[in-house]
Write a protein that holds these residues in place. Structure first.
Motif, PDB file in Angstrom:
ATOM      1  N   ALA A  28      65.659  33.099  17.336  1.00 52.79           N
ATOM      2  CA  ALA A  28      66.832  32.940  18.195  1.00 52.79           C
ATOM      3  C   ALA A  28      66.493  31.856  19.211  1.00 52.79           C
ATOM      4  O   ALA A  28      66.386  32.087  20.399  1.00 52.79           O
ATOM      5  N   GLY A  29      66.266  30.673  18.713  1.00 52.86           N
ATOM      6  CA  GLY A  29      65.732  29.536  19.432  1.00 52.86           C
ATOM      7  C   GLY A  29      64.668  28.945  18.524  1.00 52.86           C
ATOM      8  O   GLY A  29      64.742  29.090  17.305  1.00 52.86           O
ATOM      9  N   THR A  30      63.666  28.320  19.076  1.00 51.86           N
ATOM     10  CA  THR A  30      62.591  27.750  18.262  1.00 51.86           C
ATOM     11  C   THR A  30      61.246  28.147  18.841  1.00 51.86           C
ATOM     12  O   THR A  30      61.024  28.030  20.040  1.00 51.86           O
ATOM     13  N   MET A  31      60.354  28.609  17.966  1.00 48.92           N
ATOM     14  CA  MET A  31      58.983  28.917  18.350  1.00 48.92           C
ATOM     15  C   MET A  31      58.136  27.729  17.917  1.00 48.92           C
ATOM     16  O   MET A  31      58.173  27.322  16.760  1.00 48.92           O
ATOM     17  N   PHE A  32      57.401  27.158  18.861  1.00 48.75           N
ATOM     18  CA  PHE A  32      56.513  26.042  18.563  1.00 48.75           C
ATOM     19  C   PHE A  32      55.078  26.533  18.603  1.00 48.75           C
ATOM     20  O   PHE A  32      54.687  27.253  19.523  1.00 48.75           O
ATOM     21  N   PHE A  33      54.288  26.131  17.618  1.00 49.63           N
ATOM     22  CA  PHE A  33      52.855  26.386  17.583  1.00 49.63           C
ATOM     23  C   PHE A  33      52.212  25.024  17.743  1.00 49.63           C
ATOM     24  O   PHE A  33      52.378  24.149  16.881  1.00 49.63           O
ATOM     25  N   ILE A  34      51.500  24.803  18.842  1.00 53.52           N
ATOM     26  CA  ILE A  34      51.039  23.467  19.207  1.00 53.52           C
ATOM     27  C   ILE A  34      49.526  23.454  19.389  1.00 53.52           C
ATOM     28  O   ILE A  34      48.978  24.280  20.114  1.00 53.52           O
ATOM     29  N   LYS A  35      48.863  22.486  18.736  1.00 50.67           N
ATOM     30  CA  LYS A  35      47.419  22.270  18.941  1.00 50.67           C
ATOM     31  C   LYS A  35      47.292  21.239  20.057  1.00 50.67           C
ATOM     32  O   LYS A  35      47.836  20.141  19.964  1.00 50.67           O
ATOM     33  N   VAL A  36      46.589  21.608  21.130  1.00 51.05           N
ATOM     34  CA  VAL A  36      46.479  20.748  22.307  1.00 51.05           C
ATOM     35  C   VAL A  36      45.007  20.460  22.603  1.00 51.05           C
ATOM     36  O   VAL A  36      44.189  21.375  22.641  1.00 51.05           O
ATOM     37  N   GLN A  37      44.704  19.187  22.814  1.00 49.02           N
ATOM     38  CA  GLN A  37      43.351  18.791  23.206  1.00 49.02           C
ATOM     39  C   GLN A  37      43.255  18.897  24.722  1.00 49.02           C
ATOM     40  O   GLN A  37      44.036  18.287  25.445  1.00 49.02           O
ATOM     41  N   VAL A  38      42.292  19.702  25.208  1.00 51.42           N
ATOM     42  CA  VAL A  38      42.142  19.906  26.652  1.00 51.42           C
ATOM     43  C   VAL A  38      40.875  19.257  27.204  1.00 51.42           C
ATOM     44  O   VAL A  38      40.702  19.171  28.410  1.00 51.42           O
ATOM     45  N   SER A  39      39.976  18.808  26.324  1.00 52.39           N
ATOM     46  CA  SER A  39      38.797  18.038  26.722  1.00 52.39           C
ATOM     47  C   SER A  39      38.297  17.306  25.486  1.00 52.39           C
ATOM     48  O   SER A  39      38.896  17.413  24.419  1.00 52.39           O
ATOM     49  N   ASN A  40      37.172  16.595  25.611  1.00 57.34           N
ATOM     50  CA  ASN A  40      36.664  15.808  24.482  1.00 57.34           C
ATOM     51  C   ASN A  40      36.542  16.603  23.188  1.00 57.34           C
ATOM     52  O   ASN A  40      36.916  16.130  22.129  1.00 57.34           O
ATOM     53  N   ASP A  41      35.996  17.816  23.278  1.00 53.30           N
ATOM     54  CA  ASP A  41      35.758  18.590  22.057  1.00 53.30           C
ATOM     55  C   ASP A  41      36.331  20.005  22.131  1.00 53.30           C
ATOM     56  O   ASP A  41      35.933  20.885  21.385  1.00 53.30           O
ATOM     57  N   GLU A  42      37.274  20.214  23.027  1.00 50.13           N
ATOM     58  CA  GLU A  42      37.874  21.548  23.172  1.00 50.13           C
ATOM     59  C   GLU A  42      39.377  21.484  22.948  1.00 50.13           C
ATOM     60  O   GLU A  42      40.062  20.615  23.480  1.00 50.13           O
ATOM     61  N   TYR A  43      39.842  22.427  22.147  1.00 49.52           N
ATOM     62  CA  TYR A  43      41.258  22.491  21.796  1.00 49.52           C
ATOM     63  C   TYR A  43      41.762  23.903  22.025  1.00 49.52           C
ATOM     64  O   TYR A  43      41.000  24.862  21.978  1.00 49.52           O
ATOM     65  N   VAL A  44      43.053  24.019  22.258  1.00 45.37           N
ATOM     66  CA  VAL A  44      43.707  25.322  22.356  1.00 45.37           C
ATOM     67  C   VAL A  44      44.941  25.294  21.470  1.00 45.37           C
ATOM     68  O   VAL A  44      45.478  24.231  21.172  1.00 45.37           O
ATOM     69  N   HIS A  45      45.363  26.474  21.034  1.00 43.76           N
ATOM     70  CA  HIS A  45      46.599  26.603  20.281  1.00 43.76           C
ATOM     71  C   HIS A  45      47.586  27.349  21.172  1.00 43.76           C
ATOM     72  O   HIS A  45      47.261  28.402  21.718  1.00 43.76           O
ATOM     73  N   LEU A  46      48.773  26.785  21.321  1.00 38.63           N
ATOM     74  CA  LEU A  46      49.802  27.379  22.160  1.00 38.63           C
ATOM     75  C   LEU A  46      50.961  27.881  21.309  1.00 38.63           C
ATOM     76  O   LEU A  46      51.315  27.247  20.316  1.00 38.63           O
ATOM     77  N   LYS A  47      51.549  28.972  21.724  1.00 40.32           N
ATOM     78  CA  LYS A  47      52.777  29.479  21.122  1.00 40.32           C
ATOM     79  C   LYS A  47      53.838  29.392  22.214  1.00 40.32           C
ATOM     80  O   LYS A  47      53.736  30.063  23.244  1.00 40.32           O
ATOM     81  N   VAL A  48      54.823  28.519  21.998  1.00 39.49           N
ATOM     82  CA  VAL A  48      55.819  28.214  23.022  1.00 39.49           C
ATOM     83  C   VAL A  48      57.212  28.505  22.474  1.00 39.49           C
ATOM     84  O   VAL A  48      57.545  28.073  21.364  1.00 39.49           O
ATOM     85  N   PHE A  49      58.006  29.215  23.249  1.00 40.14           N
ATOM     86  CA  PHE A  49      59.379  29.525  22.847  1.00 40.14           C
ATOM     87  C   PHE A  49      60.359  28.640  23.594  1.00 40.14           C
ATOM     88  O   PHE A  49      60.300  28.529  24.814  1.00 40.14           O
ATOM     89  N   GLN A  50      61.263  27.999  22.827  1.00 42.08           N
ATOM     90  CA  GLN A  50      62.355  27.220  23.414  1.00 42.08           C
ATOM     91  C   GLN A  50      63.653  27.915  23.028  1.00 42.08           C
ATOM     92  O   GLN A  50      63.981  28.014  21.843  1.00 42.08           O
ATOM     93  N   SER A  51      64.368  28.409  24.027  1.00 40.50           N
ATOM     94  CA  SER A  51      65.602  29.138  23.755  1.00 40.50           C
ATOM     95  C   SER A  51      66.692  28.172  23.289  1.00 40.50           C
ATOM     96  O   SER A  51      66.539  26.951  23.332  1.00 40.50           O
ATOM     97  N   LEU A  52      67.796  28.744  22.875  1.00 41.40           N
ATOM     98  CA  LEU A  52      68.929  27.941  22.423  1.00 41.40           C
ATOM     99  C   LEU A  52      69.486  27.105  23.579  1.00 41.40           C
ATOM    100  O   LEU A  52      69.420  27.526  24.744  1.00 41.40           O
ATOM    101  N   PRO A  53      70.044  25.928  23.265  1.00 41.01           N
ATOM    102  CA  PRO A  53      70.504  25.013  24.333  1.00 41.01           C
ATOM    103  C   PRO A  53      71.505  25.624  25.318  1.00 41.01           C
ATOM    104  O   PRO A  53      71.436  25.349  26.514  1.00 41.01           O
ATOM    105  N   HIS A  54      72.408  26.469  24.862  1.00 41.67           N
ATOM    106  CA  HIS A  54      73.428  27.028  25.770  1.00 41.67           C
ATOM    107  C   HIS A  54      72.831  27.985  26.803  1.00 41.67           C
ATOM    108  O   HIS A  54      73.472  28.289  27.811  1.00 41.67           O
ATOM    109  N   GLU A  55      71.593  28.440  26.585  1.00 43.51           N
ATOM    110  CA  GLU A  55      70.952  29.335  27.549  1.00 43.51           C
ATOM    111  C   GLU A  55      70.368  28.568  28.728  1.00 43.51           C
ATOM    112  O   GLU A  55      70.023  29.144  29.745  1.00 43.51           O
ATOM    113  N   ASN A  56      70.226  27.247  28.559  1.00 42.01           N
ATOM    114  CA  ASN A  56      69.812  26.369  29.655  1.00 42.01           C
ATOM    115  C   ASN A  56      68.475  26.768  30.290  1.00 42.01           C
ATOM    116  O   ASN A  56      68.325  26.717  31.499  1.00 42.01           O
TER     117      ASN A  56
END
Length: 77
Positions: A28-56
């Motif tokens: 009910a919106g979009t779930m993003f799974f994102i690999k993010v580099q936070v330092s030279n050799d360290e990464y994290v995986h994020l789970k981010v929810f973006q609701s539908l546009p009308h919810e603002n």
């Protein structure tokens, strides 16, 4: 947009915060799974929810996984 949420919840201060890859899952919106580099050799995986546009509403950090490497596969979690 979720960097402050991540830094607060993970008790980290990230000099680098670069998205390397992402996957999406439509809910009910979009779930993003994102690999993010936070330092030279360290990464994290994020789970981010973006609701539908009308919810603002902006993106919201749902959960995250730390201790990842560049080669770790980005999976749904």
């Amino acid at each position: 947009q979720v960097k402050p949420q991540f830094e607060s919840r993970a008790s980290m201060n990230c000099g680098d915060f670069t998205a390397i890859a992402y996957r999406t899952q439509v809910v009910a919106g979009t779930m993003f799974f994102i690999k993010v580099q936070v330092s030279n050799d360290e990464y994290v995986h994020l789970k981010v929810f973006q609701s539908l546009p009308h919810e603002n509403l902006g993106p919201s950090l749902v959960s995250f996984q730390t201790g990842k490497t560049r080669d770790d596969p980005l999976t749904y979690f």
